[in-house]
Write an enzyme that holds these catalytic residues in place. Structure first.
Site, PDB file in Angstrom:
ATOM      1  N   HIS A   1     -13.903  44.787  14.563  1.00  0.00           N
ATOM      2  CA  HIS A   1     -13.284  44.722  15.899  1.00  0.00           C
ATOM      3  C   HIS A   1     -14.234  45.429  16.875  1.00  0.00           C
ATOM      4  O   HIS A   1     -15.344  44.981  17.082  1.00  0.00           O
ATOM      5  CB  HIS A   1     -11.894  45.365  15.782  1.00  0.00           C
TER       6      HIS A   1
ATOM      7  N   HIS B   1     -14.951  34.412  15.702  1.00  0.00           N
ATOM      8  CA  HIS B   1     -13.764  34.980  16.348  1.00  0.00           C
ATOM      9  C   HIS B   1     -12.529  34.295  15.811  1.00  0.00           C
ATOM     10  O   HIS B   1     -12.568  33.096  15.515  1.00  0.00           O
ATOM     11  CB  HIS B   1     -13.841  34.793  17.868  1.00  0.00           C
TER      12      HIS B   1
ATOM     13  N   ASP C   1     -19.519  40.914  21.476  1.00  0.00           N
ATOM     14  CA  ASP C   1     -20.336  42.011  20.963  1.00  0.00           C
ATOM     15  C   ASP C   1     -21.788  41.638  20.721  1.00  0.00           C
ATOM     16  O   ASP C   1     -22.603  42.502  20.427  1.00  0.00           O
ATOM     17  CB  ASP C   1     -19.725  42.531  19.649  1.00  0.00           C
TER      18      ASP C   1
HETATM   19  N1  CMC Z   1     -20.866  35.614   9.727  1.00  0.00           N
HETATM   20  C1  CMC Z   1     -20.827  34.753   8.671  1.00  0.00           C
HETATM   21  N2  CMC Z   1     -19.742  34.061   8.318  1.00  0.00           N
HETATM   22  C2  CMC Z   1     -18.640  34.245   9.037  1.00  0.00           C
HETATM   23  C3  CMC Z   1     -18.598  35.118  10.144  1.00  0.00           C
HETATM   24  C4  CMC Z   1     -19.780  35.802  10.485  1.00  0.00           C
HETATM   25  N3  CMC Z   1     -19.816  36.646  11.527  1.00  0.00           N
HETATM   26  N4  CMC Z   1     -17.360  35.115  10.699  1.00  0.00           N
HETATM   27  C5  CMC Z   1     -16.645  34.253   9.950  1.00  0.00           C
HETATM   28  N5  CMC Z   1     -17.420  33.731   8.956  1.00  0.00           N
HETATM   29  C6  CMC Z   1     -17.027  32.720   7.988  1.00  0.00           C
HETATM   30  C7  CMC Z   1     -16.191  33.334   6.877  1.00  0.00           C
HETATM   31  O1  CMC Z   1     -17.006  33.758   5.813  1.00  0.00           O
HETATM   32  C8  CMC Z   1     -15.282  32.192   6.515  1.00  0.00           C
HETATM   33  O2  CMC Z   1     -16.032  31.278   5.750  1.00  0.00           O
HETATM   34  P1  CMC Z   1     -15.331  30.503   4.503  1.00  0.00           P
HETATM   35  O3  CMC Z   1     -14.311  29.603   5.165  1.00  0.00           O
HETATM   36  O4  CMC Z   1     -16.436  29.786   3.831  1.00  0.00           O
HETATM   37  O5  CMC Z   1     -14.700  31.563   3.655  1.00  0.00           O
HETATM   38  C9  CMC Z   1     -15.023  31.484   7.853  1.00  0.00           C
HETATM   39  O6  CMC Z   1     -16.180  31.783   8.659  1.00  0.00           O
HETATM   40  C10 CMC Z   1     -13.759  31.984   8.560  1.00  0.00           C
HETATM   41  O7  CMC Z   1     -13.861  33.393   8.668  1.00  0.00           O
HETATM   42  P2  CMC Z   1     -12.641  34.390   8.613  1.00  0.00           P
HETATM   43  O8  CMC Z   1     -13.131  35.718   8.148  1.00  0.00           O
HETATM   44  O9  CMC Z   1     -11.524  33.744   7.851  1.00  0.00           O
HETATM   45  O10 CMC Z   1     -12.219  34.441  10.136  1.00  0.00           O
HETATM   46  P3  CMC Z   1     -11.336  35.531  10.818  1.00  0.00           P
HETATM   47  O11 CMC Z   1     -10.683  34.862  11.962  1.00  0.00           O
HETATM   48  O12 CMC Z   1     -10.459  36.215   9.835  1.00  0.00           O
HETATM   49  O13 CMC Z   1     -12.407  36.598  11.315  1.00  0.00           O
HETATM   50  C11 CMC Z   1     -13.855  37.885  12.625  1.00  0.00           C
HETATM   51  C12 CMC Z   1     -12.764  36.803  12.636  1.00  0.00           C
HETATM   52  C13 CMC Z   1     -14.211  38.224  14.084  1.00  0.00           C
HETATM   53  C14 CMC Z   1     -13.328  39.159  11.955  1.00  0.00           C
HETATM   54  C15 CMC Z   1     -15.093  37.342  11.893  1.00  0.00           C
HETATM   55  O14 CMC Z   1     -15.603  36.214  12.531  1.00  0.00           O
HETATM   56  C16 CMC Z   1     -16.179  38.401  11.719  1.00  0.00           C
HETATM   57  O15 CMC Z   1     -16.150  39.189  10.768  1.00  0.00           O
HETATM   58  N6  CMC Z   1     -17.179  38.442  12.677  1.00  0.00           N
HETATM   59  C17 CMC Z   1     -18.192  39.482  12.614  1.00  0.00           C
HETATM   60  C18 CMC Z   1     -17.640  40.750  13.229  1.00  0.00           C
HETATM   61  C19 CMC Z   1     -17.544  40.652  14.741  1.00  0.00           C
HETATM   62  O16 CMC Z   1     -18.471  40.216  15.402  1.00  0.00           O
HETATM   63  N7  CMC Z   1     -16.409  41.128  15.284  1.00  0.00           N
HETATM   64  C20 CMC Z   1     -16.184  41.155  16.706  1.00  0.00           C
HETATM   65  C21 CMC Z   1     -15.078  40.224  17.125  1.00  0.00           C
HETATM   66  S1  CMC Z   1     -15.050  39.999  18.918  1.00  0.00           S
HETATM   67  C22 CMC Z   1     -14.609  41.555  19.533  1.00  0.00           C
HETATM   68  C23 CMC Z   1     -13.189  41.862  19.290  1.00  0.00           C
HETATM   69  O17 CMC Z   1     -12.335  41.366  20.048  1.00  0.00           O
HETATM   70  O18 CMC Z   1     -12.916  42.625  18.355  1.00  0.00           O
END
Ligand code: CMC
Length: 428
Positions: free
Chosen positions: A267, A306, A362
């Site tokens: 986050h 996201h 970010d």
């Molecule tokens: N790098 C590589 N793969 C990713 C990433 C990433 N940054 N984000 C998602 N994925 C993949 C994930 O591995 C999954 O793949 P599969 O379907 O093969 O298992 C798919 O995309 C869906 O991901 P998820 O984890 O189920 O998605 P989520 O909605 O639960 O997670 C997130 C959202 C923001 C936590 C995630 O995208 C992430 O970890 N991003 C990196 C951290 C980041 O930049 N966070 C800041 C968010 S914006 C600021 C805020 O408001 O907090």
């Protein structure tokens, strides 16, 4: 045709009509669907709130597919271009842009509440010199509740108002004190002649000069960053604010919980993680190896992806442009090349395209913070300062929402049912 859903429970053959309101059905409508007298009705299972609305809200609107973000109906791009953080904070809290007299009063109230009790310095002094500033911030914000016991009167509108002024006003002071502590520098008191962002820069960077004057481009850039981070509807930290607020503690305690939720690298800690990741990659020739590691599931490309945006995050668009501008007047960063190339490669790569992973807020914000001279461990703190306005708007909305109660999710229990205690010598 009425807006409703017809559900047949195949266990019993019974059919139910579930009304659809505002594109949603009430989970409680499923309670009536039971297969036996002993069961308590159907529950809705949704780990991590993937498709569950926990409230109604009128604060912030996101259309993740189209990359749209509105605060109280105003597009984020227009606010970033024309508004100031303080005006945007007023908009979030009150629902409308202020008139000239309302803006002056708001500015005055926030400005006169920037000081913190002298004892706060004493307990900040107790932190280890390398304590993470986010840890210091969340503890000191929580501690503020002990200085303002009247803040527990959350159904008194005047008390809520003053808590809102105090929290928005004191957050930069506490954040700057956390930074000065880590450097062993003396704490700098607020300068009420400066803007919200200018005063924060003064409290961070003033040394022995009589008055600190921030560079106008830097002050403006920071103010825009604050606008872009001011709210983002029901994310992890806002949910923490609403959830903790629902048991009716004072808003300082609820804000401390929201800061804790923001701290994590998924986050608000992602901005710090992005810069550390770029430093590790170091140069553009190492990007292919890094991307291969991400695709193999070894790590994540921080600053990408996201839960809601399945398109370019509109905040990232503004920030990308701003990073180029700021870096043209400050020392440029060799890592911006890495960022540009990383973005280019990722946006063309099937792995990211298929999963609709785009740069989020970010990805570029850290470059601007760094160009301003802010150390990397302060980045999540810089997120918490403006987000306080959003948290408070959502907290107040939740308190005044007649439908809200104490947050209390249900669970699907999969563990052992009742069994007899076994003495140690009879355990397998
Ligand atoms: N790098 C590589 N793969 C990713 C990433 C990433 N940054 N984000 C998602 N994925 C993949 C994930 O591995 C999954 O793949 P599969 O379907 O093969 O298992 C798919 O995309 C869906 O991901 P998820 O984890 O189920 O998605 P989520 O909605 O639960 O997670 C997130 C959202 C923001 C936590 C995630 O995208 C992430 O970890 N991003 C990196 C951290 C980041 O930049 N966070 C800041 C968010 S914006 C600021 C805020 O408001 O907090």
């Amino acid at each position: 045709m009425p807006d409703s859903l017809t559900v047949t429970d195949n266990r019993t053959g019974r059919t139910y009509d579930v009304p659809i309101e505002n594109g949603a059905i009430r989970a409680s409508a499923f309670e009536q669907m039971s297969a036996a007298d002993s069961d308590h009705g159907l529950m809705v299972y949704d780990p991590a709130f993937m498709n569950t609305a926990s409230c109604t809200s009128r604060v912030t609107y996101i259309d993740g597919d189209r990359g749209i973000l509105l605060y109280r109906g105003y597009p984020i791009e227009q606010l970033a271009e024309h508004s100031t953080f303080l005006e945007t904070a007023y908009l979030l809290v009150h629902g409308e842009l202020p008139s000239a007299s309302q803006a002056a009063e708001w500015q005055h109230e926030v400005t006169i509440h920037t000081l913190v009790h002298e004892n706060v310095k004493t307990f900040i002094d107790g932190f280890h010199h390398d304590a993470h500033p986010m840890g210091i911030l969340l503890s000191t914000v929580g501690a503020l509740s002990t200085f303002y016991p009247d803040a527990t009167r959350i159904y008194d509108a005047d008390q809520r108002r003053i808590s809102i002024y105090r929290l928005i006003a004191k957050m930069p002071t506490l954040a700057a004190f956390a930074y000065r502590h880590s450097r062993g520098y003396p704490y700098i008191y607020p300068d009420n002649d400066l803007s919200f962002a200018g005063n924060f820069l003064s409290m961070l960077f003033k040394m022995v000069e009589l008055q600190y004057r921030p560079a106008p481009e830097v002050e403006k850039a920071l103010d825009v960053l604050f606008i872009l981070h001011a709210d983002h509807e029901q994310n992890c930290s806002t949910n923490a604010m609403r959830c903790v607020g629902s048991s009716h503690p004072d808003p300082y305690s609820a804000t401390a919980a929201a800061i804790a939720a923001l701290y994590g690298p998924l986050h608000g800690g992602a901005n710090e993680a992005v810069v550390r990741m770029m430093e590790r990659i170091g140069s553009t020739d190492r990007i292919p190896d890094f991307i291969a590691g991400v695709k193999a599931g070894k790590e994540r490309l921080m600053g990408f992806g996201h839960r809601v945006y399945k398109n370019y995050d509109p905040r990232a668009k503004v920030l990308k442009q701003m990073a180029e501008q700021v870096l043209s007047v400050t020392a440029t960063s060799p890592l911006i090349e890495v960022a540009r190339e990383l973005e280019r490669i990722a946006l063309e790569d099937e792995y990211f395209v298929k999963r609709k992973l785009y740069p989020n807020v970010d990805f570029y914000s850290g470059f601007i913070y760094r160009a301003i001279g802010i150390p990397v461990e302060m980045f999540p703190v810089l997120f918490a300062i403006p987000r306080t306005a959003g948290w408070l708007s959502q907290w107040e909305e939740s308190l005044l929402d007649k439908e809200q109660k104490i947050s209390r999710p249900r669970q699907v229990y999969l563990g052992e049912r009742a069994r007899d205690y076994a003495p140690m010598d009879r355990r397998g």
